[in-house]
Design an enzyme around this catalytic site. Structure first.
Site, PDB file in Angstrom:
ATOM      1  N   SER A 216       1.030  -1.217   0.003  1.00 38.18           N
ATOM      2  CA  SER A 216      -0.010  -0.082   0.064  1.00 38.18           C
ATOM      3  C   SER A 216       0.757   1.405  -0.165  1.00 38.18           C
ATOM      4  O   SER A 216       1.891   1.486   0.904  1.00 38.18           O
ATOM      5  CB  SER A 216      -1.047   0.059   1.072  1.00 38.18           C
ATOM      6  OG  SER A 216      -1.761  -0.957   1.178  1.00 38.18           O
ATOM      7  N   GLY A 218      -0.364   4.541  -0.165  1.00 35.31           N
ATOM      8  CA  GLY A 218      -1.042   5.553   0.309  1.00 35.31           C
ATOM      9  C   GLY A 218      -2.050   6.059  -0.691  1.00 35.31           C
ATOM     10  O   GLY A 218      -2.536   5.426  -1.642  1.00 35.31           O
ATOM     11  N   GLY A 221      -1.647   4.576  -4.313  1.00 34.75           N
ATOM     12  CA  GLY A 221      -2.339   3.057  -4.808  1.00 34.75           C
ATOM     13  C   GLY A 221      -1.362   1.857  -4.265  1.00 34.75           C
ATOM     14  O   GLY A 221      -0.815   2.109  -3.130  1.00 34.75           O
ATOM     15  N   GLY A 247      -6.813   0.304   3.852  1.00 34.07           N
ATOM     16  CA  GLY A 247      -5.897  -0.715   3.574  1.00 34.07           C
ATOM     17  C   GLY A 247      -6.770  -2.039   3.800  1.00 34.07           C
ATOM     18  O   GLY A 247      -6.599  -3.024   3.130  1.00 34.07           O
ATOM     19  N   ASP A 248      -7.608  -2.160   4.718  1.00 30.38           N
ATOM     20  CA  ASP A 248      -8.649  -3.302   4.991  1.00 30.38           C
ATOM     21  C   ASP A 248      -9.590  -3.352   3.730  1.00 30.38           C
ATOM     22  O   ASP A 248      -9.899  -4.617   3.595  1.00 30.38           O
ATOM     23  CB  ASP A 248      -9.476  -3.031   6.340  1.00 30.38           C
ATOM     24  CG  ASP A 248      -8.567  -2.663   7.548  1.00 30.38           C
ATOM     25  OD1 ASP A 248      -7.445  -3.296   7.703  1.00 30.38           O
ATOM     26  OD2 ASP A 248      -9.118  -2.067   8.575  1.00 30.38           O
TER      27      ASP A 248
END
Length: 308
Positions: A216, A218, A221, A247-248
């Site tokens: 990830s 941020g 992408g 992120g989940d």
């Protein structure tokens, strides 16, 4: 069904304030309470996408009772193990003027050896019939640092694809157990590999044992090192809002794509669109379906040259 594991569940509280000022009193304009912890966020997004989802982990005390009552109102099936210690709370304070979020996370209950044995037995039973499993989040006190590595090995023995999303030493040990996919963020990746160059760090993390590493980055992408090649995926434009749970949602998108058997570019598009739609949602574990559908075809995915 898809199985999600949240060893350190939480009741998530989101407070919205007009502006967050240190050392000042604040009038809260909105309070939102949800069952939380990374794996439960993943489970709720998967259920919203139409997947049969089972959540396991630990819950206990009065806070745990609240969490389970709230979880019962969702399509996610509750397979949590009871603990004597109370489930933690997490508090997200959203500054509505700037869009910034301040997060406060309690440590969680101390899990006993007997409770861990009960969980391990339940986890092994739930693997029968699981299409994939996600191991997510921090370890509560009392759980040994190699717990995720142990669970990865159990999933691999059962022939169930396993995704690991954690940090620090649990990630270091877990990745050595050869999960099918790990999804660190940029800071977790740097801590694991010692480098902040995303491409180099992602490749190095994959060399430590994971079949695939999706990093990830941020607002930029995702960067994915897969057996089929290297890919970058980014939203069509930066989005501002509450990043808690983004992120989940990306994990949910990756798992959904894995179970559906979609090609990697489509999996990454799904993950990025869900992540961005979650940033625009007021609370973790939720996304706006209309925003997701709008973003999905506009996610930019490009294959990277596989050079040293």
């Amino acid at each position: 069904m898809i199985l999600t594991v949240t060893l350190n569940t939480a009741v998530d509280l989101t407070y919205r304030v007009p502006a967050l000022t240190p050392h000042a009193s604040h009038r809260v304009t909105q309070v939102i309470e949800r069952p939380g912890g990374k794996g439960l966020n993943v489970a709720r997004v998967l259920a919203a996408l139409g997947h049969e989802t089972v959540a396991t982990g630990f819950a206990g005390g009065a806070t745990g009772a609240v969490l389970r009552e709230q979880l019962a109102a969702t399509p996610v099936r509750d397979a949590l193990v009871e603990t004597a210690g109370p489930t933690r709370r997490t508090v997200a304070i959203v500054d509505t003027a700037s869009g910034d979020t301040t997060q406060l996370n309690e440590p969680g209950p101390t899990v006993t050896a007997a409770e861990w044995t009960v969980f391990r037995t339940r986890f092994s039973a739930l693997l029968d019939g699981a299409a994939a499993v996600a191991l997510c989040g921090s370890l509560p006190p009392g759980i040994h640092v190699g717990a995720y590595a142990e669970l990865v090995r159990l999933a691999r023995t059962a022939g169930v694809p396993v995704l690991l999303d954690t940090s620090g030493e649990p990630l270091r040990r877990g990745i050595a157990a050869r999960p099918d996919l790990v999804k660190p963020n940029a800071d977790e990746l740097a801590q694991l590999t010692g480098t902040r160059d995303p491409l180099r760090a992602t490749r190095e993390a994959r060399g430590r044992g994971a079949r695939t590493v999706v990093s990830s980055l941020g607002p930029e992408g995702l960067l994915a090192a897969t057996p089929e090649g290297l890919w970058r995926a980014a939203p069509p434009s930066p989005v501002k809002g509450n990043p808690t749970g983004a992120g989940d949602s990306a994990v949910a998108g990756l798992l959904s794509g894995l179970v559906d058997g979609t090609p990697w570019p489509d999996r990454l598009s799904r993950a990025v669109a869900l992540s961005a739609a979650t940033v625009l949602s007021p609370v973790a574990g939720e996304f706006d379906p209309k925003t997701y559908e709008d973003l999905l075809p506009r996610v930019r995915v490009a294959e990277e040259p596989d050079r040293p």
